[in-house]
Design a protein around this motif. Structure first.
Motif, PDB file in Angstrom:
ATOM      1  N   UNK A  85       0.815  -1.213   0.000  1.00 32.00           N
ATOM      2  CA  UNK A  85       0.000   0.000   0.000  1.00 32.00           C
ATOM      3  C   UNK A  85       0.847   1.260   0.000  1.00 32.00           C
ATOM      4  N   UNK A  86       2.036   1.188   0.581  1.00 31.39           N
ATOM      5  CA  UNK A  86       2.930   2.344   0.601  1.00 31.39           C
ATOM      6  C   UNK A  86       3.472   2.649  -0.787  1.00 31.39           C
ATOM      7  N   UNK A  87       3.501   1.643  -1.667  1.00 29.07           N
ATOM      8  CA  UNK A  87       3.993   1.837  -3.020  1.00 29.07           C
ATOM      9  C   UNK A  87       2.867   2.041  -4.020  1.00 29.07           C
ATOM     10  N   UNK A  88       1.652   2.205  -3.544  1.00 27.51           N
ATOM     11  CA  UNK A  88       0.526   2.526  -4.412  1.00 27.51           C
ATOM     12  C   UNK A  88      -0.112   1.333  -5.077  1.00 27.51           C
ATOM     13  N   UNK A  89       0.123   0.136  -4.598  1.00 25.51           N
ATOM     14  CA  UNK A  89      -0.475  -1.065  -5.179  1.00 25.51           C
ATOM     15  C   UNK A  89      -1.831  -1.314  -4.521  1.00 25.51           C
ATOM     16  N   UNK A  90      -2.754  -1.799  -5.317  1.00 28.06           N
ATOM     17  CA  UNK A  90      -4.095  -2.090  -4.820  1.00 28.06           C
ATOM     18  C   UNK A  90      -4.148  -3.510  -4.279  1.00 28.06           C
ATOM     19  N   UNK A  91      -5.137  -3.774  -3.443  1.00 30.17           N
ATOM     20  CA  UNK A  91      -5.355  -5.122  -2.923  1.00 30.17           C
ATOM     21  C   UNK A  91      -6.144  -5.903  -3.961  1.00 30.17           C
ATOM     22  N   UNK A  92      -5.489  -6.814  -4.673  1.00 29.73           N
ATOM     23  CA  UNK A  92      -6.147  -7.637  -5.678  1.00 29.73           C
ATOM     24  C   UNK A  92      -6.251  -9.085  -5.244  1.00 29.73           C
ATOM     25  N   UNK A  93      -5.969  -9.377  -3.993  1.00 26.99           N
ATOM     26  CA  UNK A  93      -5.984 -10.745  -3.517  1.00 26.99           C
ATOM     27  C   UNK A  93      -7.423 -11.187  -3.282  1.00 26.99           C
ATOM     28  N   UNK A  94      -7.898 -12.242  -3.977  1.00 28.05           N
ATOM     29  CA  UNK A  94      -9.282 -12.680  -3.775  1.00 28.05           C
ATOM     30  C   UNK A  94      -9.522 -13.310  -2.412  1.00 28.05           C
ATOM     31  N   UNK A  95      -8.483 -13.855  -1.777  1.00 22.80           N
ATOM     32  CA  UNK A  95      -8.705 -14.468  -0.470  1.00 22.80           C
ATOM     33  C   UNK A  95      -8.919 -13.421   0.619  1.00 22.80           C
ATOM     34  N   UNK A  96      -8.504 -12.173   0.370  1.00 20.63           N
ATOM     35  CA  UNK A  96      -8.711 -11.122   1.356  1.00 20.63           C
ATOM     36  C   UNK A  96     -10.103 -10.505   1.277  1.00 20.63           C
ATOM     37  N   UNK A  97     -10.770 -10.681   0.115  1.00 21.39           N
ATOM     38  CA  UNK A  97     -12.078 -10.086  -0.062  1.00 21.39           C
ATOM     39  C   UNK A  97     -13.132 -10.925   0.646  1.00 21.39           C
ATOM     40  N   UNK A  98     -14.071 -10.245   1.265  1.00 25.34           N
ATOM     41  CA  UNK A  98     -15.138 -10.925   1.971  1.00 25.34           C
ATOM     42  C   UNK A  98     -16.441 -10.695   1.184  1.00 25.34           C
ATOM     43  N   UNK A  99     -17.321 -11.662   1.155  1.00 26.11           N
ATOM     44  CA  UNK A  99     -18.581 -11.466   0.417  1.00 26.11           C
ATOM     45  C   UNK A  99     -19.443 -10.390   1.066  1.00 26.11           C
ATOM     46  N   UNK A 100     -20.192  -9.683   0.253  1.00 26.55           N
ATOM     47  CA  UNK A 100     -21.038  -8.605   0.766  1.00 26.55           C
ATOM     48  C   UNK A 100     -22.204  -9.161   1.581  1.00 26.55           C
TER      49      UNK A 100
END
Length: 103
Positions: A85-100
């Motif tokens: 995040x400090x280098x401006x990269x987005x979180x694209x990891x699907x395991x980190x995403x939680x269902x709505x």
């Protein structure tokens, strides 16, 4: 990475200002990294924070340095996941995403 400076480079004066800002950022980042090396072995804990700040300044000022630094860090996934995040990269990891809707 350089979105704020791209709007400045539409005019000749803006291009000069953007170039000078990048050169100052690169010089200051390299200077902080050089100063941090001898301070890393002293009992005062200043070396590592100065090196990190210098690395962030260098990566933010130079597109080539940004690619080199992030390329090196991506080879170490445990560390990269903490600092991306400090280098401006987005979180694209699907395991980190939680269902709505958890139902």
């Amino acid at each position: 990475m350089n979105d704020a400076l791209n709007n400045m480079s539409k005019t000749p004066l803006g291009s000069v200002i953007a170039t000078v800002l990048r050169m100052v950022g690169i010089a200051l980042g390299l200077a902080l990294m050089i100063i941090a090396i001898p301070l890393a072995v002293t009992p005062i804990p200043l070396g590592v924070p100065l090196f990190i700040i210098g690395t962030l300044m260098l990566a933010g000022s130079s597109p080539r340095a940004h690619r080199m630094i992030t390329g090196y860090l991506k080879r170490h996934p445990g560390f990269w996941n903490r600092v991306k995040r400090a280098f401006g990269e987005k979180d694209d990891d699907p395991e980190d995403e939680k269902p709505a809707n958890p139902t």
